[in-house]
Scaffold this active site. Sequence first.
Site, PDB file in Angstrom:
ATOM      1  N   ARG A  14      -9.310   1.164   9.217  1.00  0.00           N
ATOM      2  CA  ARG A  14      -8.673  -0.148   9.686  1.00  0.00           C
ATOM      3  C   ARG A  14      -9.653  -0.857  10.445  1.00  0.00           C
ATOM      4  NH1 ARG A  14      -2.871   0.895   9.456  1.00  0.00           N
ATOM      5  NH2 ARG A  14      -1.610  -1.217   9.409  1.00  0.00           N
TER       6      ARG A  14
ATOM      7  N   ARG B 165       0.027  -8.948  13.529  1.00  0.00           N
ATOM      8  CA  ARG B 165      -0.646  -7.897  12.660  1.00  0.00           C
ATOM      9  C   ARG B 165      -1.305  -8.499  11.692  1.00  0.00           C
ATOM     10  NH1 ARG B 165       4.446  -4.987  11.034  1.00  0.00           N
ATOM     11  NH2 ARG B 165       3.236  -3.617   9.771  1.00  0.00           N
TER      12      ARG B 165
ATOM     13  N   LYS C 109       0.719  -1.259   0.004  1.00  0.00           N
ATOM     14  CA  LYS C 109      -0.292   0.002   0.019  1.00  0.00           C
ATOM     15  C   LYS C 109       0.992   1.370   0.056  1.00  0.00           C
ATOM     16  CE  LYS C 109      -2.098  -0.784   4.140  1.00  0.00           C
ATOM     17  NZ  LYS C 109      -1.315  -2.280   4.148  1.00  0.00           N
TER      18      LYS C 109
ATOM     19  N   ARG D  68      11.745  -5.880   4.727  1.00  0.00           N
ATOM     20  CA  ARG D  68      11.475  -4.217   4.351  1.00  0.00           C
ATOM     21  C   ARG D  68      12.410  -3.547   4.987  1.00  0.00           C
ATOM     22  NH1 ARG D  68       5.587  -1.829   5.392  1.00  0.00           N
ATOM     23  NH2 ARG D  68       5.738  -2.614   7.619  1.00  0.00           N
TER      24      ARG D  68
ATOM     25  N   ARG E 190      11.620  -1.791  11.036  1.00  0.00           N
ATOM     26  CA  ARG E 190      10.700  -1.255  11.943  1.00  0.00           C
ATOM     27  C   ARG E 190      10.601  -2.271  12.953  1.00  0.00           C
ATOM     28  NH1 ARG E 190       5.303   0.378   8.630  1.00  0.00           N
ATOM     29  NH2 ARG E 190       4.428  -0.600  10.402  1.00  0.00           N
TER      30      ARG E 190
HETATM   31  P1  ADP Z   1       2.140  -1.813   3.229  1.00  0.00           P
HETATM   32  O1  ADP Z   1       2.301  -0.342   3.190  1.00  0.00           O
HETATM   33  O2  ADP Z   1       0.985  -2.357   2.505  1.00  0.00           O
HETATM   34  O3  ADP Z   1       2.495  -2.455   4.508  1.00  0.00           O
HETATM   35  P2  ADP Z   1       4.680  -1.664   1.919  1.00  0.00           P
HETATM   36  O4  ADP Z   1       4.522  -0.735   0.638  1.00  0.00           O
HETATM   37  O5  ADP Z   1       5.653  -1.041   2.791  1.00  0.00           O
HETATM   38  O6  ADP Z   1       3.480  -2.450   2.363  1.00  0.00           O
HETATM   39  O7  ADP Z   1       5.537  -2.964   1.270  1.00  0.00           O
HETATM   40  C1  ADP Z   1       6.020  -3.991   2.200  1.00  0.00           C
HETATM   41  C2  ADP Z   1       7.179  -4.398   1.435  1.00  0.00           C
HETATM   42  O8  ADP Z   1       7.129  -5.214   0.308  1.00  0.00           O
HETATM   43  C3  ADP Z   1       8.522  -3.468   1.230  1.00  0.00           C
HETATM   44  O9  ADP Z   1       9.643  -3.551   1.539  1.00  0.00           O
HETATM   45  C4  ADP Z   1       8.235  -3.182  -0.144  1.00  0.00           C
HETATM   46  O10 ADP Z   1       9.509  -2.746  -0.818  1.00  0.00           O
HETATM   47  C5  ADP Z   1       8.049  -4.459  -0.708  1.00  0.00           C
HETATM   48  N1  ADP Z   1       6.905  -4.881  -1.969  1.00  0.00           N
HETATM   49  C6  ADP Z   1       5.798  -3.692  -2.175  1.00  0.00           C
HETATM   50  N2  ADP Z   1       5.422  -4.239  -3.096  1.00  0.00           N
HETATM   51  C7  ADP Z   1       6.005  -5.175  -3.632  1.00  0.00           C
HETATM   52  C8  ADP Z   1       5.605  -6.251  -4.889  1.00  0.00           C
HETATM   53  N3  ADP Z   1       4.663  -6.084  -5.481  1.00  0.00           N
HETATM   54  N4  ADP Z   1       6.474  -7.230  -4.835  1.00  0.00           N
HETATM   55  C9  ADP Z   1       7.754  -7.562  -4.299  1.00  0.00           C
HETATM   56  N5  ADP Z   1       7.763  -6.646  -2.929  1.00  0.00           N
HETATM   57  C10 ADP Z   1       6.884  -5.656  -2.785  1.00  0.00           C
HETATM   58  P1  AMP Z   2       1.233   0.718   9.288  1.00  0.00           P
HETATM   59  O1  AMP Z   2       2.412   1.574   8.956  1.00  0.00           O
HETATM   60  O2  AMP Z   2       0.150   1.445   8.241  1.00  0.00           O
HETATM   61  O3  AMP Z   2       1.770  -0.595   8.977  1.00  0.00           O
HETATM   62  O4  AMP Z   2       0.819   1.024  10.731  1.00  0.00           O
HETATM   63  C1  AMP Z   2       1.725   0.636  11.901  1.00  0.00           C
HETATM   64  C2  AMP Z   2       0.872   0.680  13.075  1.00  0.00           C
HETATM   65  O5  AMP Z   2       0.297   2.030  13.292  1.00  0.00           O
HETATM   66  C3  AMP Z   2      -0.315  -0.082  13.229  1.00  0.00           C
HETATM   67  O6  AMP Z   2       0.265  -1.795  13.267  1.00  0.00           O
HETATM   68  C4  AMP Z   2      -1.195   0.125  14.162  1.00  0.00           C
HETATM   69  O7  AMP Z   2      -0.671  -0.109  15.470  1.00  0.00           O
HETATM   70  C5  AMP Z   2      -0.858   1.606  13.834  1.00  0.00           C
HETATM   71  N1  AMP Z   2      -2.118   2.354  13.056  1.00  0.00           N
HETATM   72  C6  AMP Z   2      -1.822   2.706  11.782  1.00  0.00           C
HETATM   73  N2  AMP Z   2      -3.050   3.127  11.087  1.00  0.00           N
HETATM   74  C7  AMP Z   2      -4.146   2.652  12.226  1.00  0.00           C
HETATM   75  C8  AMP Z   2      -5.361   2.814  11.945  1.00  0.00           C
HETATM   76  N3  AMP Z   2      -6.137   3.342  10.819  1.00  0.00           N
HETATM   77  N4  AMP Z   2      -5.906   2.670  13.152  1.00  0.00           N
HETATM   78  C9  AMP Z   2      -5.374   1.997  14.163  1.00  0.00           C
HETATM   79  N5  AMP Z   2      -3.880   1.876  14.355  1.00  0.00           N
HETATM   80  C10 AMP Z   2      -3.447   2.293  13.196  1.00  0.00           C
END
Ligand code: ADP
Ligand code: AMP
Length: 217
Positions: free
Chosen positions: A91, A173, A16, A130, A162
């Site tokens: 969420r 999660r 995302k 990541r 992270r």
């Molecule tokens: P989200 O925001 O949904 O948690 P991220 O955009 O941070 O996901 O992506 C999670 C991890 O996967 C990152 O390390 C990113 O570089 C990698 N990633 C994202 N899209 C793809 C894809 N289509 N194929 C492989 N790796 C991906």
């Molecule tokens: P993310 O960066 O989207 O993976 O979010 C990291 C963490 O932030 C999540 O695991 C939650 O603890 C908190 N968080 C982010 N967005 C929300 C949301 N919309 N509602 C509740 N907690 C959130």
Amino acid sequence: MAPTFIVMLGPPGAGKGTQAKQLAQRMNLVHVSTGDLFRDNLKNETELGVLAQQYMNKGELVPDDVTVRMVEERLSRPDCEEGAVLDGFPRTPAQAEALDDLLAEMGSAVKVVPYIKVPDDVLVERLSGRWMSPSGRVYHEKYNPPKVKWIDDIDGSQLYQREDDKPETVRHRIEVYNEQTSPLIAYYRDKGLLVEIDGTQSIELVTEDLTKAVEEA
Ligand code: ADP
Ligand code: AMP
């Protein structure tokens, strides 16, 4: 023209953030990530950051009222007048309803909900590889590596992993997503807003599908 609000839906690690950043840039919209907002608060040691940390470190959701207040404040700023790409919000069903009310007050509504679909086993590998830049840019050790290991391509800063990307927390999660967030798939499908995207494809192919989905909307 009415503002454009896009909700990126999908499990943690679906891509995302990766896609939302590019999409926002292409559409000249703001990228609003609630995870980034909580992490900024944490870095600045605000009261909200201290509160959120307790939930984030455990992989739990921050309570709805706190999260909705933070989003309300963010969306009220002038840079959101044209709309925003929302990433990580809503969420829960309560957050989705609160967003509908908030946007209605602004004379707007959610335009389209791209749902990036990725199976659970892929998510663990995505999140454990990541690498984050302090600026919020996202890399992957294998799928999207920086030019120099652990160094941000753009500003040269040190990348980090992270705290909540540890395998135990990742698994929790994903459970939290399945229990609390996945009902939003039906919520937005019933409203005719959901577009499913195969998130197992390469980053570039996901971008292509996403661009098509948004253009059609
Ligand atoms: P989200 O925001 O949904 O948690 P991220 O955009 O941070 O996901 O992506 C999670 C991890 O996967 C990152 O390390 C990113 O570089 C990698 N990633 C994202 N899209 C793809 C894809 N289509 N194929 C492989 N790796 C991906
Ligand atoms: P993310 O960066 O989207 O993976 O979010 C990291 C963490 O932030 C999540 O695991 C939650 O603890 C908190 N968080 C982010 N967005 C929300 C949301 N919309 N509602 C509740 N907690 C959130």
